[in-house]
Design an enzyme around this catalytic site. Structure first.
Site, short mmCIF file in Angstrom:
data_model
loop_
_atom_site.label_atom_id
_atom_site.label_comp_id
_atom_site.label_asym_id
_atom_site.label_seq_id
_atom_site.Cartn_x
_atom_site.Cartn_y
_atom_site.Cartn_z
N HIS A 162 -4.25 -4.49 -8.85
CA HIS A 162 -5.24 -3.56 -8.29
C HIS A 162 -6.62 -4.20 -8.39
O HIS A 162 -6.97 -4.77 -9.42
CB HIS A 162 -5.19 -2.24 -9.07
N ASP A 189 -1.12 3.65 -9.22
CA ASP A 189 -2.07 3.04 -10.17
C ASP A 189 -2.08 3.69 -11.56
O ASP A 189 -3.11 3.66 -12.25
CB ASP A 189 -3.50 3.06 -9.59
N LEU A 223 0.80 -1.23 0.00
CA LEU A 223 0.00 0.00 0.00
C LEU A 223 0.83 1.28 0.00
O LEU A 223 0.27 2.38 0.02
CB LEU A 223 -0.95 -0.01 1.20
N ILE A 239 6.43 3.18 -4.12
CA ILE A 239 7.79 2.66 -4.28
C ILE A 239 8.73 3.86 -4.53
O ILE A 239 8.43 4.71 -5.38
CB ILE A 239 7.84 1.67 -5.46
C1 GAR Z 1 -5.78 -7.31 -2.94
O1 GAR Z 1 -7.15 -7.29 -3.20
C2 GAR Z 1 -5.04 -6.33 -3.84
O2 GAR Z 1 -5.60 -6.21 -5.11
C3 GAR Z 1 -5.23 -5.05 -3.06
O3 GAR Z 1 -4.99 -5.43 -1.73
C4 GAR Z 1 -5.47 -6.77 -1.55
C5 GAR Z 1 -4.39 -7.57 -0.87
O4 GAR Z 1 -4.88 -8.84 -0.54
N1 GAR Z 1 -4.31 -4.03 -3.51
C6 GAR Z 1 -4.65 -2.76 -3.56
O5 GAR Z 1 -5.74 -2.33 -3.19
C7 GAR Z 1 -3.59 -1.83 -4.13
N2 GAR Z 1 -4.13 -0.57 -4.47
P1 GAR Z 1 -3.90 -10.02 -0.17
O6 GAR Z 1 -2.93 -9.49 0.90
O7 GAR Z 1 -4.80 -11.08 0.38
O8 GAR Z 1 -3.18 -10.44 -1.40
#
Ligand code: GAR
Length: 202
Positions: free
Chosen positions: A105, A146, A86, A89
């Site tokens: 995403h 993004d 989150l 980088i």
């Molecule tokens: C996932 O849904 C990913 O797409 C989202 O965080 C979640 C992590 O789940 N990423 C974002 O929202 C980035 N903007 P996980 O830890 O179970 O893989």
């Protein structure tokens, strides 16, 4: 073998999907997992696979953002995968690994993305918009949240959902397919940039 570092902030279900994907086991090696959190579910998963873990931040036993590039270089990486990471980088890392950092995403970019749009916030916004489709996007990472070029997307029908949680559940299933597929395409050198567009050769 494609040498990969995965960046995470949460439960790590996408990390698990990569590690468990049968077609990736002979193609990739996850050599390290990095997080901005001291502890998270993804770290537990990494440790259960004996993968090295690193915390990014200030303080003892943490990697300062300014030292991150040096640490990453030591791993001889081919690809960096942001799987629920989150934080932004650092720009020196983005530049050094140009077109070698990808992010998943949980929506169809360029909608429902940008700073502050992560996890359930994305699904809440999609639900409140009354959109009838959502999905997952894998894109290259650049200096902005993004905004990098889109590598792959997959849609899911959400016309009959009754909550943001319903959307999250459907999208997560798609994420667990799409991210390993894209990583496989990288391992097979099938991701190309042609006329300024990203294409995955079959
Ligand atoms: C996932 O849904 C990913 O797409 C989202 O965080 C979640 C992590 O789940 N990423 C974002 O929202 C980035 N903007 P996980 O830890 O179970 O893989």
């Amino acid at each position: 073998m494609l040498r990969i570092a995965v960046f995470v902030s949460g439960r790590g279900s996408n990390l698990k999907a990569i590690l468990n994907h049968p077609e990736l086991s002979n193609l990739i090696k996850i050599v390290a997992v990095f997080s901005d959190k001291t502890e998270c579910g993804a770290f537990d998963i990494a440790r259960s696979y004996s993968i090295e873990t690193h915390v990014i931040g200030k303080g003892e036993n943490k990697i300062d953002q300014s030292d991150l590039l040096k640490v990453l270089k030591n791993y001889n990486l081919n690809l960096i995968v942001l799987a629920g990471y989150l934080k932004l980088i650092p720009i020196d890392v983005v530049k050094y690994f140009e077109n070698r950092i990808i992010n998943i995403h949980p929506a169809l970019l360029p909608s429902f993305g940008g700073k502050g749009m992560y996890g359930m916030k994305v699904h809440d916004a999609v639900f409140n918009s009354s959109a009838k489709v959502s999905g997952a996007t894998v894109h290259f990472v650049d200096a902005e949240y993004d905004k990098g070029k889109i590598i792959a997307q997959r849609c899911v029908d959400i016309s009959d959902v009754s909550s943001p949680e319903d959307i999250a559940e459907r999208v997560l299933k798609i994420e667990h397919q799409l991210l390993p597929e894209v990583i496989k395409a990288f391992a097979e050198n099938r991701v190309k940039i042609v006329d300024n567009r990203v294409v995955i050769k079959t």
